[in-house]
Design an enzyme around this catalytic site. Structure first.
Site, mmCIF file in Angstrom:
data_model
loop_
_atom_site.group_PDB
_atom_site.id
_atom_site.type_symbol
_atom_site.label_atom_id
_atom_site.label_comp_id
_atom_site.label_asym_id
_atom_site.label_seq_id
_atom_site.Cartn_x
_atom_site.Cartn_y
_atom_site.Cartn_z
ATOM 1 C CB THR A 1 -7.571 -12.307 8.953
ATOM 2 O OG1 THR A 1 -7.373 -13.665 9.340
ATOM 3 C CG2 THR A 1 -8.906 -11.810 9.482
ATOM 4 C CB CYS B 1 18.657 14.914 5.577
ATOM 5 S SG CYS B 1 20.208 15.347 6.368
ATOM 6 C CG ASN C 1 6.112 10.182 -5.211
ATOM 7 O OD1 ASN C 1 6.476 9.611 -6.236
ATOM 8 N ND2 ASN C 1 6.934 10.431 -4.198
ATOM 9 C CG HIS D 1 -2.076 6.928 4.055
ATOM 10 N ND1 HIS D 1 -1.136 7.922 4.128
ATOM 11 C CD2 HIS D 1 -1.526 5.958 3.301
ATOM 12 C CE1 HIS D 1 -0.058 7.564 3.454
ATOM 13 N NE2 HIS D 1 -0.270 6.376 2.936
ATOM 14 N N GLY E 1 -0.463 0.874 -0.033
ATOM 15 C CA GLY E 1 -0.024 0.972 -1.410
ATOM 16 C C GLY E 1 1.256 0.208 -1.683
ATOM 17 C CB THR E 2 4.387 -0.260 0.263
ATOM 18 O OG1 THR E 2 4.682 1.136 0.346
ATOM 19 C CG2 THR E 2 5.685 -1.033 0.102
#
Length: 412
Positions: free
Chosen positions: A246, A349, A162, A211, A75-76
């Site tokens: 590819t 954190c 999200n 995923h 997705g990124t």
């Protein structure tokens, strides 16, 4: 599904365990698919046939043509290709430097547009959300009129937040972007598997990731409408529209299998997730008066239909996000983890300093409230035993987190 029954997994928003059917398809493809899909010999052409069959399956699910599916390494990459590609293409002469960005976006979007601003001269216009995380259509319309459509390169909005699970009014936003002739991109990564995307995203481009629905990691896609030709991120082969490299046929085959399962089970999955959502929501509200649900109020599954093809739930069925007064989200996460429950928090954190979630800030929460954020995400595979383990672990974990108190807060 989740093999370690001593633990209960409530972090599907981060990643979903690979489904058995998907794993079987993936392993079989890895073993049996030989050859580069771009090669001219029979092995290569067989690999290409399987790749294109997977592309057709995914395209059918989304209601687009196979040529509009551009496979990416997640997705990124899909988000980067959409935002950088549209900006470079439409601002090549410096006439469209503006990017409209909804507040509270995923960091894949935030970091991308901020890089475009610092390195490429983009002018970012942030679109405010309401207290539930909704981008109202009139806010988008007003921003376009104020900054002039002719100067805007692209608009980007996360379809399902999200963190807090809020669903945006997709059709109205698309109508406004179309009226002004501006490309609209949806980050649909967290939306995949929550409701059908077909007939909902009719004109916008959008990014997805396998995923999130039990497919392989590092496999995603950008749905790129035929009329658009963004500048590629990668050069060297032009194997796909605006994307060289590819192609990973086995990953695409596994992604397609995951999509098939989602489409097959959608109705029952939504019903099951809604039941889990309502049960956890009601129990948490009863056990702790300091727990406040953030994001839109969930709709009951029986009140939700997809008739009319563009109706969306106000909130993703597999998401609950709370702030717990007097608690630190990180403390709750670690305490629940000790009870065998995996959740996530809206704060991150770094080097021992807690940073407040930018999503919580975007919906107007003060730091001392936002620090208590906790996200609980699940799927139709989440069992009654998993829910029971979570609910049994929460009271002691909340009490212990309150005793621990709050650490210093970084507000940058």
């Amino acid at each position: 599904m989740f093999t370690n029954r001593e633990r209960s997994y409530f972090d599907y928003g981060a990643t979903a365990p690979m489904r058995a059917e998907v794993l079987d398809a993936y392993v079989r493809a890895l073993r049996e698919t030989v050859g580069n899909p771009a090669s001219q010999h029979s092995d290569g052409q067989n690999s290409r046939d399987l790749l294109e069959l997977a592309r057709e399956t995914i395209a059918r699910s989304f209601g687009v043509t196979p040529a509009e599916i551009v496979f990416t390494a997640g997705g990124t990459e899909a988000i980067n290709l959409a935002l950088k590609g549209f900006y470079w293409q439409r601002n090549s002469a410096g006439e469209r430097p503006i990017i409209l960005v909804a507040e509270g976006e995923h960091h894949a979007t935030v970091d991308t547009v901020e890089w475009l601003a610092t390195s490429q001269g983009a002018e970012l216009v942030w679109l405010p959300l309401d207290a539930a995380g909704v981008l109202h259509p009139e806010v988008l319309e007003r921003a376009i009129l104020e900054h002039e459509a002719a100067k805007i390169a692209v608009i980007t909005v996360v379809l399902v937040n999200n963190e807090i699970g809020t669903v945006q009014p997709a059709q109205q936003l698309q109508n406004i972007a179309d009226k002004h002739g501006i490309p609209l991109h949806f980050d649909a990564v967290a939306a995949l598997g929550q409701f059908p995307l077909k007939n909902v995203l009719k004109t916008a481009c959008f990014s997805v990731s396998a995923h999130k629905i039990g497919g392989p990691v590092a496999c995603g896609a950008l749905v790129l409408r035929r009329k658009y030709t963004p500048v590629p991120l990668l050069h060297g082969g032009t194997q796909q529209r605006s994307r060289s490299g590819t192609q990973d046929a086995p990953a695409a085959i596994a992604f397609a299998k995951a999509i098939e399962i989602v489409d097959r089970d959608m109705c029952n999955s939504q019903k099951r997730m809604s039941q889990i959502q309502q049960l956890i929501l009601q129990r948490i509200r009863k056990l702790d008066s300091g727990a406040v649900l953030r994001g839109s109020e969930p709709v009951l599954w029986r009140d939700y239909t997809v008739d009319g093809c563009a109706q969306l739930p106000a909130r993703a069925f597999g998401n609950l996000h709370f702030t717990f007064a007097g608690c630190q989200g990180d403390s709750l996460l670690f305490l629940l983890d000790q009870h065998g429950v995996s959740v996530s928090t809206g704060s991150a954190c770094t080097a021992g300093v807690v940073a407040i979630s930018h999503v919580c800030k975007a919906i107007g929460l003060p730091d001392e409230v936002a620090i208590g954020a906790l996200r609980i995400t699940f799927s139709a595979d989440t069992s009654d035993a998993d829910v029971l383990r979570l609910l049994r672990a929460l009271p002691d974990s909340i009490a212990a987190a309150r005793r621990a108190g709050l650490s210093s807060i970084e507000t940058k």
